[in-house]
Every structure is written in C-alpha cells, then in structure tokens.
Design an enzyme around this catalytic site. Structure first.
Site, PDB file in Angstrom:
ATOM      1  N   SER A   1       0.850  -1.433   0.042  1.00  0.00           N
ATOM      2  CA  SER A   1      -0.246   0.268  -0.213  1.00  0.00           C
ATOM      3  C   SER A   1       0.895   1.790   0.372  1.00  0.00           C
ATOM      4  O   SER A   1       1.668   1.442  -0.898  1.00  0.00           O
ATOM      5  CB  SER A   1      -0.810   0.009   1.007  1.00  0.00           C
ATOM      6  OG  SER A   1      -1.563   1.224   1.260  1.00  0.00           O
TER       7      SER A   1
ATOM      8  N   ASP B   1      -5.930  -3.225  -2.888  1.00  0.00           N
ATOM      9  CA  ASP B   1      -4.728  -2.912  -0.932  1.00  0.00           C
ATOM     10  C   ASP B   1      -4.061  -4.009  -1.232  1.00  0.00           C
ATOM     11  O   ASP B   1      -5.015  -4.870  -0.539  1.00  0.00           O
ATOM     12  CB  ASP B   1      -5.361  -1.728  -0.697  1.00  0.00           C
ATOM     13  CG  ASP B   1      -4.313  -1.672  -0.109  1.00  0.00           C
ATOM     14  OD1 ASP B   1      -3.475  -2.213   1.085  1.00  0.00           O
ATOM     15  OD2 ASP B   1      -4.181  -0.513   0.547  1.00  0.00           O
TER      16      ASP B   1
END
Length: 332
Positions: free
Chosen positions: A48, A183
């Site tokens: 991320s 993500d």
C-alpha cells in the site's frame, strides 16, 4: 557465522497518509548514515503506501523527496469533505475518494518508468480481484526464471498495491490484460513474511547465494491503544466506518510482528528481524492519525512522532549495522 553472507531486506508497512511517518524515519536514516537506502538493501518490500515508498526508494529517490510528496499531495489524494458526503460516497457510490490526486502525484514521481529500472529486488503485495488471489509484483530476477512484471509501469503497480477497498477505486492495468487489483493490505499490510518467503525460496539457504537473512521492518503509525468497553455489540457499517479497514491492517501487521519475534523458537532459520515500531499515541492522537487524514495537524503529528522514534533508533547498533555495508545483489 564463518563466511557469513547476509541478504538484507527492507520491509515497509501500509497505512495510507501515515506513510509519511515511515518516510520521515527513513529520511533520518539517510541523513544520519549519509546514504541512499536503496544502496544498502538487496530487496525492498512494501504494501500500500509502503509499496509507494518501496518503489520510490528502489529508484534512489531520496526519502526527503518522498516526504514532500505526502506533504504536498496528501490533501489532493485525501481531500477533506463534509463527513456525511464522504460516508455516502463510501457506502453507496464509487468509494470515498477518486484516484485522480494519487495518479497525478505518481506521474510526477515515476513518469513512465518500469520495474526493469529498479535498483533492488522488489516484493510489492497486491490482490488480483480478477483472479481472486494474492499477487506479488516483483523485479523479474533470473533465480526465479521470472518474466512477468519488468515491463509493468511503476505508476500502475503503485495504484494496484494501494487501492484500498471503499477508499479508492479498483486499479485496472492494461499490461495485465486489464486485470483489476486492490490493496495488498488485505493480507500483507506488514510484508515481512512475503519478503522472507521470497528470500528463502530463491536467495538464502543451502546451495544458494546467501546463508543468512537480516530484515529491517518499518512500521506505519498505528493505533496502539484499545477501545473503551461497553460499545454497542451490533455494529453496522455506519458504526464501523474507517475502523473496519484500519483494524484489519493493524491486526495483520501485529500478527506478522509476533511471528517474526517467535521465529527462532519455532524453527532454526538463519534470520534476524529488527522492527522500528509505531510510536505510542494518546486517544486524542489516535483519532487524528487516520489513514486518510491529510490535515496539517495530522501531518505535523506524523512528522513529530517519526522524529521521536528515529532519534532513538538511529543510535541503535542493530539498526546501524544495516548501513555499514552496501548491498551485494545487483539487479543490473
């Protein structure tokens, strides 16, 4: 160990705008040891926002410049809105934010560069929503006979690892036949184990190039205290809101930290892991340090906490050891 040859990994947690905390700590390390982080780690892993950091570091972009990215573009990536409107978008329509601000920041940072230009081995976790499976973006190294990711653009990989569900849109990458990604924090917000598995599969161990593994793991700034008792047990999405995703990220990262702390007790792996932790937060600070709060007060908190943690850890001999010798694995 006689004739020890150490493989070194830098691992960076996810956490949205709180990546500024991790970037600021790395800026302190670069200034203290007069170096570029890239030159001292054979592999860099990041999930991320940690993936954005890992990608930038692999191009030898100074950590100070990455800090500026968060400070200058944070409010465009996570624009403040009337609470009700942001919640309506998050629940009913297209996610809490668009990815326009993030794309613009990434374009300014990476241009058209591809993973083939990386100065380090890479492990950038994402999740292929198209295939319903984890997807680790890597530098295509010959040890794994890999030929998959080197032509992928840095921008696309960064969007794929950071497409937090309900916060940002799915990332769609033309190079992979328009597969869609979300993500990597849904399973590897702390990517330490991802890097360790990659290292032992291809680089460290019997009949391999290295015989020892050292990992420096950088935390994001996470909520360190618990919640008050007596909460309503029947919690809707409205009640959970941001806590739902933040709790999963924190729990996953802490489990990985627990595992790495116990690894010597459960197996005789030649691995050492040092963790730069999250700073302690008061309840009021925890409310401010949200993954999408890019207000000046929040950014000042992130930088201040990073300064405090870095001032201690850059004096730690264990941390200093990572910067005494250059990396030995060359990607080109």
């Amino acid at each position: 160990m006689e004739n020890e040859k150490i493989f070194k990994i830098l691992s960076i947690d996810g956490g949205g705008i709180k990546g500024l905390y991790s970037a600021k700590i790395l800026q302190h390390f670069e200034e203290k040891f007069n170096c570029r982080v890239s030159d001292h780690f054979d592999m860099i892993c990041g999930t991320s926002t940690g993936g954005l950091l890992a990608l930038a570091l692999s191009l030898k972009i100074p950590a100070s410049d990455i800090c500026k990215l968060y400070e200058e573009h944070g409010s465009n990536i996570f624009p403040s809105r009337f609470l009700g409107w942001g919640l309506i978008r998050q629940i009913l329509w297209g996610g809490k934010y668009t990815d326009k601000g993030l794309k613009k920041a990434l374009e300014e940072t990476f241009g058209d560069r591809t993973l083939a230009e990386s100065n380090n081995l890479l492990c950038i976790p994402s999740y292929s929503y198209t295939d319903a499976r984890p997807w680790i973006f890597k530098f295509d190294h010959p040890e794994g006979n890999l030929d998959r990711d080197n032509k992928a653009k840095y921008i696309d990989v960064a969007l794929a690892t950071s497409a937090a569900p309900t916060y940002l849109p799915l990332a769609e990458i033309p190079y992979y036949n328009n597969k869609q990604f979300i993500d990597g924090g849904i399973y590897a917000n702390n990517p330490t184990l991802v890097g360790m598995i990659e290292a032992f599969t291809y680089f460290v161990g019997k009949d391999k190039q290295y015989n020892s593994l050292n990992i420096l793991s950088i935390s994001s700034l996470s909520t360190t205290g618990g919640k008050k008792t007596g909460l309503n047990r029947h919690r809707s999405f409205f009640k959970w809101r941001d806590d739902l995703f933040e709790s999963s990220l924190t729990g996953q990262a802490k489990f990985n930290e627990y595992f790495m702390n116990r690894i010597h007790e459960i197996n005789d792996f030649p691995v050492v892991c040092h963790r730069v932790p999250s700073a302690e937060l008061s309840p009021e600070q925890s409310q401010l340090a949200k993954l999408d709060n890019a207000s000046k007060r929040a950014l000042d908190l992130l930088k201040g906490k990073a300064d405090d943690i870095a001032s201690t850890h850059k004096k730690n001999p264990d941390i200093q050891s990572y910067f005494k010798k250059l990396k030995t694995y060359q990607t080109r």
